[in-house]
Each structure stands twice: as C-alpha cells, then as structure tokens.
Design an enzyme around this catalytic site. Structure first.
Site, PDB file in Angstrom:
ATOM      1  N   THR A 172     -26.184   8.890  25.229  1.00 38.43           N
ATOM      2  CA  THR A 172     -27.476   9.109  24.971  1.00 38.43           C
ATOM      3  C   THR A 172     -28.419  10.221  24.425  1.00 38.43           C
ATOM      4  O   THR A 172     -28.466  11.259  24.758  1.00 38.43           O
ATOM      5  CB  THR A 172     -28.848   8.331  25.532  1.00 38.43           C
ATOM      6  OG1 THR A 172     -29.876   8.176  25.590  1.00 38.43           O
ATOM      7  CG2 THR A 172     -27.978   8.735  27.474  1.00 38.43           C
ATOM      8  N   ASP A 173     -29.125   9.765  23.585  1.00 36.80           N
ATOM      9  CA  ASP A 173     -30.348  11.103  22.997  1.00 36.80           C
ATOM     10  C   ASP A 173     -31.112  11.174  24.334  1.00 36.80           C
ATOM     11  O   ASP A 173     -31.814  12.814  24.170  1.00 36.80           O
ATOM     12  CB  ASP A 173     -31.340  11.334  21.704  1.00 36.80           C
ATOM     13  CG  ASP A 173     -31.949   9.732  21.770  1.00 36.80           C
ATOM     14  OD1 ASP A 173     -31.883   8.656  23.104  1.00 36.80           O
ATOM     15  OD2 ASP A 173     -32.303   9.835  21.027  1.00 36.80           O
ATOM     16  N   GLU A 174     -31.192  10.948  25.441  1.00 38.03           N
ATOM     17  CA  GLU A 174     -32.128  10.965  26.423  1.00 38.03           C
ATOM     18  C   GLU A 174     -31.948  11.932  26.917  1.00 38.03           C
ATOM     19  O   GLU A 174     -33.650  12.720  28.191  1.00 38.03           O
ATOM     20  CB  GLU A 174     -32.776   9.102  27.413  1.00 38.03           C
ATOM     21  CG  GLU A 174     -33.067   8.126  25.820  1.00 38.03           C
ATOM     22  CD  GLU A 174     -34.123   7.288  26.807  1.00 38.03           C
ATOM     23  OE1 GLU A 174     -34.077   7.140  28.185  1.00 38.03           O
ATOM     24  OE2 GLU A 174     -33.366   6.317  26.699  1.00 38.03           O
ATOM     25  N   TYR A 204     -32.359   7.028  34.867  1.00 37.54           N
ATOM     26  CA  TYR A 204     -31.033   6.736  33.492  1.00 37.54           C
ATOM     27  C   TYR A 204     -30.704   8.276  33.419  1.00 37.54           C
ATOM     28  O   TYR A 204     -29.582   8.820  32.947  1.00 37.54           O
ATOM     29  CB  TYR A 204     -32.160   6.300  32.904  1.00 37.54           C
ATOM     30  CG  TYR A 204     -31.058   5.714  31.756  1.00 37.54           C
ATOM     31  CD1 TYR A 204     -29.656   4.842  31.170  1.00 37.54           C
ATOM     32  CD2 TYR A 204     -31.762   6.232  30.307  1.00 37.54           C
ATOM     33  CE1 TYR A 204     -29.131   4.903  30.778  1.00 37.54           C
ATOM     34  CE2 TYR A 204     -30.489   5.443  29.249  1.00 37.54           C
ATOM     35  CZ  TYR A 204     -29.180   5.467  29.165  1.00 37.54           C
ATOM     36  OH  TYR A 204     -28.904   5.666  28.185  1.00 37.54           O
ATOM     37  N   LYS A 244     -27.104   9.367  33.100  1.00 40.03           N
ATOM     38  CA  LYS A 244     -25.992   9.670  31.740  1.00 40.03           C
ATOM     39  C   LYS A 244     -25.944  11.226  31.576  1.00 40.03           C
ATOM     40  O   LYS A 244     -24.234  11.677  30.805  1.00 40.03           O
ATOM     41  CB  LYS A 244     -26.525   8.909  30.596  1.00 40.03           C
ATOM     42  CG  LYS A 244     -26.933   7.444  30.433  1.00 40.03           C
ATOM     43  CD  LYS A 244     -25.103   7.035  30.625  1.00 40.03           C
ATOM     44  CE  LYS A 244     -24.668   7.211  28.928  1.00 40.03           C
ATOM     45  NZ  LYS A 244     -23.496   6.239  28.735  1.00 40.03           N
TER      46      LYS A 244
END
Length: 352
Positions: free
Chosen positions: A133-135, A159, A163
């Site tokens: 993810t970009d997060e 989260y 990741k």
C-alpha cells in the site's frame, strides 16, 4: 503451470482471480482465511471452474502453505493476504501484527524452502509478488510531490506500520536469501466486490438505505483513487515483466478529497436511482475524525509506465460510474455480505 494467490477471496484478490481466469488458462490455487472481508460469493462464477482451486487457510500456517507448494508446484505467488482496514487496526491492532507481519514471515519461509527445492531453471523463473500500500510512506502536505518508490517509509497507523514491516521482510528475504521478489505499492482501490465498510461502497449502500453518509472530520483528506481492475492489470504486468527485487508504485492519477468523492457518488445516484424528493447529498453527515488520520496520499506511477508500459485505463469519472452501477445491479451480493458482524462494526465505528 500454476500460480498461488493468497487472499484471493478479498476485494482486490477476488478481482485479480476473476480477471486472471478471464484471460488465462493457467490455473490458480486460491488460499484465503475467509475472515470478515473474504467472501466466496465474489467468486461464485468460478464454482464449477476446474482452473480455480480454493483452499481455506492462513498464510501463517507454514505446514499448510508448504503442503500446497509441494502439491501444486506454482511458478509464482501473488500475496494479497492482509488485514487492511485502518479503522479496524486502530481498534484491534493485534490481528494486523499476526497476519501482516508474522503471517508474511511464515509465508516467506515456506516459499523460500520450496524455491530452494526447485531445479535451477525453475528457480530462475520463479516470482514472489507482494502487494502492498501507499500508506507505508506516511502523509503528504498539499505542496509535496507524490510518493515515489524511493520515498522514506513513515507509517502512521497500526495497519500501515504492519504493512511496512511486511515490505521490509520481503526485501530482506531477497537481499539475504536471493528469493526473487517483486513489490507493488498501490493507492486507494475501488470497484466491484469492495467490502462495504470502506468509504465508496459504504456511501453507496447508506445512500440507498436512507442512512447518514458519514465523513470523517472536514472531509478534505485526499487520496489517489485506483480502479481495481486497473490495479489487477498492473499486477499482471509486474508479474510478467518486473525486475526482480524492484518496487513499483501503482496509482490512478486521481487525487480527490473524500468530500468530493461522496458528492460525486450522490450525483450519480441522483441520476441513476433518484430519490422521490431531494438529493442524496442531504444525507451527508460529518463525524469525529479518526485518530492519526493521514491528510494526503498520492502515487507517482511513472516508473511502472516508463519501464513496463502500464498506465490506468479508467479515469475516476468512468471508474466511479462503473462502480455505482455494479452495486445497483448486484444487490444480492450486498445482502449476503452485510452480515450481523458488519452491522455491529458500523455501530461501533460510527454509532447507531
């Protein structure tokens, strides 16, 4: 030849499985734990398709993964399996540590043992593609350039931290052990089969039910929106042609504030399924912002376009129209997925 897909009954994973088998005869072994977000109804069209082999199980179950690898001898693995909802990670981070970190570690160890058992030509052609993810990159200021693959990791939620840890494990297993890995970091996905606690499907379903449309804070949090089928195409492209050990950002070039997204959905519903009186925008309701809410994400996907020739086919306008129409035309799927657990979560998160 066969590929193993983990998390293939979830939102992005199910779309990938459906798209893959629509374009390839190569079978898929689909390993999914079937948590709240895993839904076999999304794969109902494959019920009698011999190319789709579904196994219920956990990527953290090293013995099961090893058994599947030995039995089906996949040439590649695409790892979608993850806990992926920021709100849930704030309420209960333990599941995110268990699945995204410990689970990824156990998966990598089973895959490494399998890969080492292969003949040299098969070792060379084997791929482990990790979907992220970009997060993991953190939050951007309004004037900041979009995230590039070289951005420093600065995760801000349980989260995204879990990741980020999984990304680091994948990278380390390549650099230490030589495992041929690929990593993709995508922006916010939307489209068919999206579990309806996320913003876009939640707004569609609440609007149709006459319920409030909850928007965190001032609604000006900006995300880059990627139509899920474009994401699936990007993954196929990276799996086929990506350089081993590399990371590729996948984005839709569609930066939109949450409030703008909600208003766009309301306008489409006003057109496609209008209310007797008024507009769906009258149901918009602002709720308390979530803890540590990142203000802006944006993906620079030029590397993927320049190296591998991929770019998204859908604009936000075309993709969101397809998405709204899908939910209007698939109410049976919606009814089956909105279980008691789902309703309990909405009450917990947004209040009755």
């Amino acid at each position: 030849m066969t590929i193993l897909v983990t998390g293939g009954a979830g939102f992005i994973g199910a779309n990938f499985v459906l798209d893959w088998l629509a374009q390839h005869d190569e079978p898929i072994v689909n390993l999914d734990k079937l948590t709240y977000a895993g839904n076999l109804d999304s794969l109902k069209s494959l019920k009698d398709d011999a190319r789709h082999i579904f196994v219920q199980g956990d990527i953290g179950d090293k013995a099961l993964v090893s058994q599947l690898l030995a039995q089906y001898q996949p040439r590649a693995i695409v790892n979608f399996a993850a806990e992926s909802h920021v709100d849930r990670s704030i309420k209960s981070p333990t599941n995110f540590i268990d699945t995204n970190i410990i689970g990824t570690f156990n998966l990598l160890e089973a895959v490494r043992a399998y890969w080492l058992s292969l003949d040299q030509p098969l070792q060379t052609s084997f791929r482990f593609l990790h979907v992220s993810t970009d997060e993991v990159y953190g939050s951007l200021l309004p004037q900041d350039p979009a995230f590039a693959e070289t951005n420093q990791y600065q995760p801000n939620s349980p989260y995204s931290a879990s990741k980020a840890a999984s990304d680091h494990l994948v990278r380390a297993w390549h650099h230490t052990y030589g495992l041929p890995v690929l990593t993709t970091n995508c922006s916010n996905n939307y489209g068919p089969y999206h579990f309806p606690e996320k913003l876009i499907p939640l707004v569609i379903l609440n609007a149709l039910a006459g319920k409030p449309l909850p928007i965190y804070g001032d609604g000006q949090q900006i995300r880059d929106w990627l139509y899920v089928k474009d994401h699936c195409a990007a993954i196929r492209c990276v799996l086929a042609n990506g350089r081993v050990g590399e990371t590729y950002n996948v984005g839709g070039w569609n930066e939109k504030a949450n409030l703008e997204v909600v208003k766009t959905i309301c306008a489409l519903l006003d057109e496609l399924q209008p209310k007797t009186l008024g507009s769906y925008t009258e149901q918009i309701s602002f709720v308390q912002d979530r803890a540590g809410h990142d203000r802006r994400y944006a993906i620079d996907a030029r590397k993927l376009e320049q190296e591998l020739g991929w770019k998204p086919e859908e604009t936000f306008e075309t993709g969101i129209r397809k998405t709204v129409l899908w939910y209007l035309n698939n109410q049976d799927w919606v009814k089956n997925v909105t279980t008691g657990e789902y309703r309990q979560w909405l009450n917990l998160q947004y209040g009755a």
